[in-house]
Design an enzyme around this catalytic site. Sequence first.
Site, PDB file in Angstrom:
ATOM      1  N   CYS A 112       0.610  -1.605   0.360  1.00 47.99           N
ATOM      2  CA  CYS A 112       0.202  -0.010  -0.062  1.00 47.99           C
ATOM      3  C   CYS A 112       0.774   1.071   0.257  1.00 47.99           C
ATOM      4  O   CYS A 112       0.302   2.644  -0.170  1.00 47.99           O
ATOM      5  CB  CYS A 112      -0.959  -0.306   1.720  1.00 47.99           C
ATOM      6  SG  CYS A 112      -1.653  -1.138   1.212  1.00 47.99           S
ATOM      7  N   HIS A 252      -2.917   7.156   3.015  1.00 52.62           N
ATOM      8  CA  HIS A 252      -3.676   5.270   2.050  1.00 52.62           C
ATOM      9  C   HIS A 252      -5.119   5.360   3.147  1.00 52.62           C
ATOM     10  O   HIS A 252      -5.682   5.486   4.253  1.00 52.62           O
ATOM     11  CB  HIS A 252      -2.295   4.943   2.828  1.00 52.62           C
ATOM     12  CG  HIS A 252      -2.780   3.642   2.399  1.00 52.62           C
ATOM     13  ND1 HIS A 252      -3.605   2.908   1.403  1.00 52.62           N
ATOM     14  CD2 HIS A 252      -3.075   1.720   2.851  1.00 52.62           C
ATOM     15  CE1 HIS A 252      -4.166   1.955   1.425  1.00 52.62           C
ATOM     16  NE2 HIS A 252      -3.337   1.021   2.005  1.00 52.62           N
ATOM     17  N   ASN A 282     -10.616  -0.140   0.670  1.00 54.70           N
ATOM     18  CA  ASN A 282      -8.609  -0.073   0.231  1.00 54.70           C
ATOM     19  C   ASN A 282      -7.893  -0.582  -1.101  1.00 54.70           C
ATOM     20  O   ASN A 282      -8.621  -1.629  -1.199  1.00 54.70           O
ATOM     21  CB  ASN A 282      -8.630  -1.163   1.153  1.00 54.70           C
ATOM     22  CG  ASN A 282      -6.890  -0.846   1.765  1.00 54.70           C
ATOM     23  OD1 ASN A 282      -5.845  -0.470   0.794  1.00 54.70           O
ATOM     24  ND2 ASN A 282      -5.929  -1.393   2.336  1.00 54.70           N
TER      25      ASN A 282
HETATM   26  O1  UT7 Z   1      -3.368  -1.168   3.031  1.00 52.00           O
HETATM   27  C1  UT7 Z   1      -3.203  -1.963   4.762  1.00 52.00           C
HETATM   28  C2  UT7 Z   1      -4.170  -3.274   4.905  1.00 52.00           C
HETATM   29  N1  UT7 Z   1      -4.468  -3.208   6.535  1.00 52.00           N
HETATM   30  C3  UT7 Z   1      -5.285  -2.155   7.214  1.00 52.00           C
HETATM   31  O2  UT7 Z   1      -4.290  -1.301   7.602  1.00 52.00           O
HETATM   32  C4  UT7 Z   1      -5.949  -2.895   8.256  1.00 52.00           C
HETATM   33  C5  UT7 Z   1      -5.534  -2.310  10.047  1.00 52.00           C
HETATM   34  N2  UT7 Z   1      -6.616  -3.070  10.845  1.00 52.00           N
HETATM   35  C6  UT7 Z   1      -7.466  -2.616  11.004  1.00 52.00           C
HETATM   36  O3  UT7 Z   1      -8.427  -2.137   9.633  1.00 52.00           O
HETATM   37  C7  UT7 Z   1      -8.418  -3.630  11.377  1.00 52.00           C
HETATM   38  O4  UT7 Z   1      -7.875  -4.748  12.443  1.00 52.00           O
HETATM   39  C8  UT7 Z   1      -9.832  -4.247  10.889  1.00 52.00           C
HETATM   40  C9  UT7 Z   1     -10.737  -3.191   9.934  1.00 52.00           C
HETATM   41  C10 UT7 Z   1      -8.709  -5.276  10.193  1.00 52.00           C
HETATM   42  C11 UT7 Z   1     -10.630  -4.820  12.156  1.00 52.00           C
HETATM   43  O5  UT7 Z   1     -11.189  -3.882  12.939  1.00 52.00           O
HETATM   44  P1  UT7 Z   1     -10.960  -4.160  14.704  1.00 52.00           P
HETATM   45  O6  UT7 Z   1     -11.618  -3.525  15.500  1.00 52.00           O
HETATM   46  O7  UT7 Z   1      -9.502  -4.548  14.571  1.00 52.00           O
HETATM   47  O8  UT7 Z   1     -11.317  -5.680  14.987  1.00 52.00           O
HETATM   48  P2  UT7 Z   1     -10.963  -7.580  15.325  1.00 52.00           P
HETATM   49  O9  UT7 Z   1     -10.418  -7.947  14.160  1.00 52.00           O
HETATM   50  O10 UT7 Z   1     -10.067  -6.620  16.403  1.00 52.00           O
HETATM   51  O11 UT7 Z   1     -12.217  -7.884  15.961  1.00 52.00           O
HETATM   52  C12 UT7 Z   1     -13.310  -7.845  15.964  1.00 52.00           C
HETATM   53  C13 UT7 Z   1     -14.688  -8.755  16.002  1.00 52.00           C
HETATM   54  C14 UT7 Z   1     -14.269 -10.234  16.222  1.00 52.00           C
HETATM   55  O12 UT7 Z   1     -15.174 -10.937  16.827  1.00 52.00           O
HETATM   56  P3  UT7 Z   1     -15.368 -11.264  18.317  1.00 52.00           P
HETATM   57  O13 UT7 Z   1     -13.564 -12.212  18.372  1.00 52.00           O
HETATM   58  O14 UT7 Z   1     -14.800 -10.074  19.258  1.00 52.00           O
HETATM   59  O15 UT7 Z   1     -15.883 -12.451  18.373  1.00 52.00           O
HETATM   60  C15 UT7 Z   1     -14.059 -10.289  14.685  1.00 52.00           C
HETATM   61  O16 UT7 Z   1     -14.560 -12.089  14.490  1.00 52.00           O
HETATM   62  O17 UT7 Z   1     -15.446  -8.514  15.115  1.00 52.00           O
HETATM   63  C16 UT7 Z   1     -14.806  -9.570  14.142  1.00 52.00           C
HETATM   64  N3  UT7 Z   1     -15.218  -9.786  12.656  1.00 52.00           N
HETATM   65  C17 UT7 Z   1     -15.959  -9.438  11.434  1.00 52.00           C
HETATM   66  N4  UT7 Z   1     -17.764  -8.924  12.441  1.00 52.00           N
HETATM   67  C18 UT7 Z   1     -18.355  -8.508  11.530  1.00 52.00           C
HETATM   68  C19 UT7 Z   1     -13.915  -9.409  11.478  1.00 52.00           C
HETATM   69  N5  UT7 Z   1     -14.424  -9.225  10.193  1.00 52.00           N
HETATM   70  C20 UT7 Z   1     -15.457  -9.077  10.675  1.00 52.00           C
HETATM   71  C21 UT7 Z   1     -16.708  -8.580   9.637  1.00 52.00           C
HETATM   72  N6  UT7 Z   1     -18.117  -8.113  10.180  1.00 52.00           N
HETATM   73  N7  UT7 Z   1     -16.588  -8.543   8.703  1.00 52.00           N
END
Ligand code: UT7
Length: 325
Positions: A112, A252, A282
Amino acid sequence: MISTRVVATAGYVPEQIISNDDLSKIVDTTDEWITQRTGIKERHISAGENTSVLVTNVAKKLLERASVSAEEIDLIIVASVTQDYGTPSLACMIQKEIGAVHAVAFDVIAACSGFMFALSTADKYIKSGGYKNAIVIGGETLSKIVDWTDRATCVLFGDGAGGAYVEASGEAGIIREDIGSAGDQYEILTEGYTECANAFNDKESSIHPKWYVNMNGREVFKFATKNVAKSIKKVLEEEQITQDQIKYFVPHQANVRIVEVVSKKLGIPFEKFYINMDRFGNTSSASIPMALNEMNEKGMLEAGDLVVLSGFGGGMTWGTMLIRW
Ligand code: UT7
């Protein structure tokens, strides 16, 4: 002294739009979760146009907007992690399509942050004095490398391309940059892993699960907020300017919450950050040039404006650039 100026910008996205509600029909997710956690509402997804098509469209628009012929182009650099082929490069494919017979053409991989690395490379070629212009493009069809059964990643990405035509100038254009890599953290964001396979090896050669985008979202989030804030601060301090002298920050477009944290950390009003991830998701190396082009098309940038571009991505990598419009 020679400087590198952005003369024209362009962007291109495939037609098909996939909303969060569309995604909720194929994975266990909701519009509410995606919007609240990322700021993304919809993204464009390719229905057959590979990355070379996207980036070639951008290159053609750049020639038209800059009023230069393909034969006059000295350099073509494309940033991508979703090339059509391992070889040839996307840049060589553009070269053929537009007929840029005198250009040196190659791709760079910095995920990215790719557009920042490509623009930085073009800047060095131009400052060397041997090259008078360059087409620099970031383009991706991330839809072909996401696991469409993994809700944690497939909701984040979109397809698109954006780029700039840059030229040697006596006036300041690219003023200062900070680019960097942290390879020690490469495992927190990977894609495209391919197994060793050869005729003397009886191991089955199949797509490894790690071929798809594989990410520790929380670690990437931490890396982004720390390094983007640090990098912007460094560029402003080194140039001895303050954030109020900057018209816009172009981050980004990965997650609106990352931008909110960076804005708070640096005390920069959130309104100064250009956001379009709600409509495109993204798009990796395409996100910064697509945003810059959209701002340019809307007439938001005037000659002399100071703009800061800043990205982060796989590698891990980051890149910030201060440019005078
Ligand atoms: O270009 C570079 C690429 N990457 C990035 O920039 C990513 C940077 N990170 C992020 O943007 C965030 O970490 C994410 C958007 C990827 C995730 O957000 P988060 O607030 O860190 O959520 P998490 O991974 O801690 O997940 C929280 C919960 C989990 O469930 P439990 O374990 O709390 O029950 C996940 O399983 O949300 C769940 N989850 C979802 N639920 C509904 C993960 N993805 C989804 C989804 N829909 N799409």
